[in-house]
Structure formats: structure tokens, C-alpha cells
Design an enzyme around this catalytic site. Structure first.
Site, short mmCIF file in Angstrom:
data_model
loop_
_atom_site.label_atom_id
_atom_site.label_comp_id
_atom_site.label_asym_id
_atom_site.label_seq_id
_atom_site.Cartn_x
_atom_site.Cartn_y
_atom_site.Cartn_z
N ASN A 1 5.18 1.39 4.26
CA ASN A 1 4.30 2.38 4.43
C ASN A 1 2.98 2.19 5.21
O ASN A 1 1.94 2.88 4.89
CB ASN A 1 3.95 2.77 3.13
CG ASN A 1 5.22 3.46 2.56
OD1 ASN A 1 6.33 3.37 3.15
ND2 ASN A 1 5.19 4.45 1.63
N TYR B 1 0.77 -0.58 4.74
CA TYR B 1 -0.21 -1.07 3.91
C TYR B 1 -0.38 -2.81 4.18
O TYR B 1 0.35 -3.15 5.12
CB TYR B 1 0.03 -0.80 2.54
CG TYR B 1 0.10 0.51 1.89
CD1 TYR B 1 -1.04 1.49 2.51
CD2 TYR B 1 1.01 1.18 1.06
CE1 TYR B 1 -1.12 2.78 2.08
CE2 TYR B 1 1.07 2.67 1.03
CZ TYR B 1 -0.11 3.46 1.35
OH TYR B 1 -0.10 4.73 1.14
N PRO C 1 8.60 4.82 -6.24
CA PRO C 1 7.26 4.95 -6.59
C PRO C 1 6.38 6.08 -5.72
O PRO C 1 6.92 6.25 -4.86
CB PRO C 1 6.73 3.36 -5.88
CG PRO C 1 7.71 3.35 -4.90
CD PRO C 1 9.21 3.71 -5.28
N MET C 2 5.85 6.89 -6.52
CA MET C 2 5.13 8.04 -6.06
C MET C 2 3.49 7.87 -6.53
O MET C 2 3.18 8.09 -7.42
CB MET C 2 5.67 9.40 -6.62
CG MET C 2 6.95 9.34 -5.95
SD MET C 2 7.96 10.99 -6.49
CE MET C 2 8.05 10.07 -8.36
N THR C 3 2.51 7.89 -5.42
CA THR C 3 1.38 7.97 -5.61
C THR C 3 1.01 9.37 -6.32
O THR C 3 1.22 10.35 -5.93
CB THR C 3 0.41 7.92 -4.33
OG1 THR C 3 0.81 6.67 -3.96
CG2 THR C 3 -0.96 8.03 -4.61
N ARG D 1 10.80 12.73 -5.17
CA ARG D 1 10.52 14.23 -5.53
C ARG D 1 11.31 14.80 -6.76
O ARG D 1 11.08 15.72 -7.45
CB ARG D 1 10.29 14.95 -4.31
CG ARG D 1 9.25 14.76 -3.25
CD ARG D 1 9.18 15.42 -2.13
NE ARG D 1 8.06 14.92 -1.38
CZ ARG D 1 7.57 15.58 -0.16
NH1 ARG D 1 8.13 16.72 0.14
NH2 ARG D 1 6.68 15.03 0.55
#
Length: 373
Positions: free
Chosen positions: A193, A195, A38-40, A333
């Protein structure tokens, strides 16, 4: 060390397995063992509704064995960043359908990652009636970006009441049901992370003295109940969770009971029937490494699919699979800059480098314009 003895199978010798072989995860067949982390990417509109380029972006990367989507807000209260998507309205559900279809059309599988940002939020990024909520009224140090006001200090969140806690649990459940209605193959709960879910786990951010804080058992309660109720709604075989022990994102710090916390949480996750546990390791980006012995102990303590996301290249990922440390490997990435990453790995081709300046900017640049090999 507090590993749950009843869940300790030995590490499996999987030297015959490669990253490119199919893998069965519960009831879901994956084409290979490569997971797109998952990547924002911040390409939704201001209301959290996904936009057309997102279908192209995810469809380009559908050769991954599994895609875990960017963090998706389960409610207006959970949408703390600018332009992150949501899954609480019918318009959002409808907008996700062509994105999911684009992945399925190429034979891929995609889980929706539900991410409630908690205190990692700013009102300028949220609806006018949304609330910034957290286990305790403790502001995160530093600033966050807003489209309308630039960089702004993090505000002090409201300490969640019993009613707020009940509502947040219901929002996770409804968003998970919405994800399935949109066609997602499953859901990942973002308990990493820094949250909201991790904010309950950590004594750094959870200073409560009621039944939701204090002891390890109380601090894991919110996560355990969200997991149990979500699994009951959509099926544990369609549910995973992301954890980041030893992570330092968003004000998280190491604490004495960190290993005890996760070893006491794992049996509750297993009892709910979760399909997988996904551990985030951000050492490659400068965070402290998750101790190797702890990762092995977590692997032994988890009875189903286990994978680690981050800090892998092809060689180290293959070694982790061969050693039995993981069933799958997560890459971020590398998939961002190489939509054809699976082919490049198979053929030994050079990898393109990501353009960091476009990670969170609107538009196609640095999003859908990475060329195949």
C-alpha cells in the site's frame, strides 16, 4: 519470470476443504479459513493510544479464523495518519491488552499489523519531535487529512540516513516484541500500500544509489533485514507479511522489475521462517488486478501459508481454496459491516452494507453499532 525453483511445490488439490473448516497455520490453530483484513479505522487517541471501543469492535468479529489488526505504528516516526494506534510505548502496550483479551475470550486469534507510513505522513498527525522519513526525498502528490488543519499537502520527507535505517529496523523489532507482550498471537509486517517497506521495494519511491537502492537486490534489502531481525526476535512462526505487487495506493505504479522483485524477495522471507505471505488485491476497489498467473506463481513459490486479501465474496473465496490458490481468504468491508460474517456465510444470510462515511471518524457510529443478523 524469476520464480525460485527450490520453492515450487505443486498446487494442492483441496477440494474437500471448506471456508469453515479449521486450519493449522504453523503453530497456530485457526477456527476457519476466513481472515478479517487489516482496515484503518482511526479510533485511537491523538497519542496513538488505543481506546475502549476498540475492544468491543474486535471482540465482535472474533469468530473470524484470524483477525489482522488495523495498521499500528511501530514508532512515533511511523504514525502518519490521524488517530492511528501505536505500539512503541508502555501505555500503548497496556491499552492493547484488553483488546486482545476480548478476541481471545471468544476463541479468536489476532495478529498486530505493523505499519510505518514513511512519506505518507503529515507533521500535524505526529508528535512534535517525530520525523517524516523515506528512502528518498520524494513527496507524494496530493493531500492528506489532519484533525487540526484539515486537508494538507504531503510534505517532502527526509531521505533516511544509515542511522535512520538502523533505527527504523530496531523500531519494527521492538514493536513486534511489544505486540507479543500485549498478548497478540503474532505480527504482520505491512510491506504494501505504498508505506515505508514498499517505498524501499519500488524504484518509483527509492532513488538511492547506495546499498539500499538501485538494483532489485539492494531495494529488497531493507524489507529482508526487517523480516530477518523481527523473526529472530519473536519467532518466524509468529510473523507474516503483507505485499501488494501491482498495487497503486499512495503513489505506487507498476515497474518493469515488479515480478522479479517479489520472486527474489520470497526466498529470503522463507529462509526467515515466516508463517505466511498475504497478498493484497484491490481490484474490487478499482485498482489494477494482480495477474492471475502471477498470483499462481507466487503461490507455487511460497512453501507455507498463503492467502490473498480483497476482491473475494463467499463463492469466489471458496473456489480459490478449492483450487489450491490460497489457504485462507481475506475479507475487509464484509467483516466491517457484518461482525457475525462467519454465521451469515454459513446460513446464507444477506450481508449488511458498510457506511463509508464513518470509516475513519471517531466514535461508535459505523464502528460497533452494526447489528447482528
Amino acid at each position: 519470470m524469476y520464480p525460485p525453483k527450490k520453492l515450487e511445490p505443486p498446487l494442492t488439490n483441496t477440494t474437500h476443504n471448506t471456508l469453515f473448516q479449521p486450519y493449522t497455520m504453523g503453530s497456530i490453530q485457526l477456527a476457519n479459513r476466513l481472515v478479517m483484513n487489516p482496515m484503518t479505522r482511526c479510533r485511537a487517541d491523538a497519542t496513538g493510544t488505543p481506546q475502549d471501543p476498540m475492544a468491543e469492535y474486535y471482540g465482535q468479529r472474533a469468530t473470524a479464523g484470524l483477525i489482522v489488526s488495523e495498521g499500528i505504528a511501530p514508532s512515533a516516526n511511523g504514525k502518519g495518519y490521524a488517530r492511528i494506534p501505536g505500539l512503541w510505548s508502555d501505555a500503548q502496550v497496556q491499552a492493547w491488552k484488553p483488546i486482545v483479551n476480548a478476541v481471545h475470550a471468544k476463541g479468536g486469534k489476532i495478529f498486530a499489523q505493523l505499519m510505518h507510513t514513511g512519506r505518507v505522513s503529515h507533521a500535524a498527525n505526529m508528535a512534535a519531535d517525530a520525523k517524516i522519513l523515506a528512502p528518498s526525498a520524494l513527496a507524494l502528490a496530493g493531500q492528506m487529512y489532519t484533525d487540526s488543519q484539515g486537508m494538507q499537502d504531503y510534505p517532502v520527507p527526509q531521505e533516511m540516513t544509515e542511522a535512520d535505517i538502523a533505527q527504523a529496523k530496531a523500531e519494527f523489532v521492538q514493536a513486534a516484541q511489544n505486540a507479543i507482550a500485549a498478548g497478540f498471537d503474532g505480527v504482520e509486517l505491512h510491506a504494501a500500500n505504498g508505506y515505508l517497506l514498499e517505498q524501499f521495494l519500488s524504484p518509483t519511491t527509492n532513488h538511492r544509489t547506495d546499498g539500499w537502492g538501485g538494483s532489485v537486490e539492494n531495494r529488497i534489502r531493507f524489507v529482508a533485514e526487517v523480516v530477518r531481525e523481527t523473526a529472530a526476535a519473536i519467532g518466524g512462526d509468529k510473523l507474516g507479511i503483507r505485499l501488494s505487487p501491482y498495487g497503486t495506493n499512495s503513489g505506487m505504479v507498476e515497474y518493469p522489475e515488479v515480478q522479479e522483485t517479489y520472486f527474489k524477495l520470497l526466498p529470503l522471507l522463507a529462509d526467515a521462517g515466516l508463517a505466511y505471505v498475504h497478498v493484497a488485491d484491490h481490484a474490487a476497489m478499482g485498482a489494477p488486478a494482480v495477474p492471475a498467473a502471477f498470483k499462481q506463481a507466487l503461490r507455487k513459490a511460497w512453501p507455507r501459508t498463503f492467502f490473498i486479501g480483497g476482491s473475494f465474496d463467499q463463492a469466489s473465496g471458496q473456489q480459490a481454496v478449492s483450487d489450491g490458490l490460497v489457504d485462507l481468504i481475506g475479507l475487509g468491508r464484509a467483516f466491517l459491516a457484518n461482525p457475525d460474517l462467519v454465521q451469515r456465510f454459513k446460513e446464507g444470510l444477506a450481508l449488511a452494507a458498510p457506511d463509508m462515511g464513518t470509516f475513519f471518524t471517531p466514535g461508535a457510529k459505523g464502528y460497533t453499532d452494526y447489528a447482528p443478523a
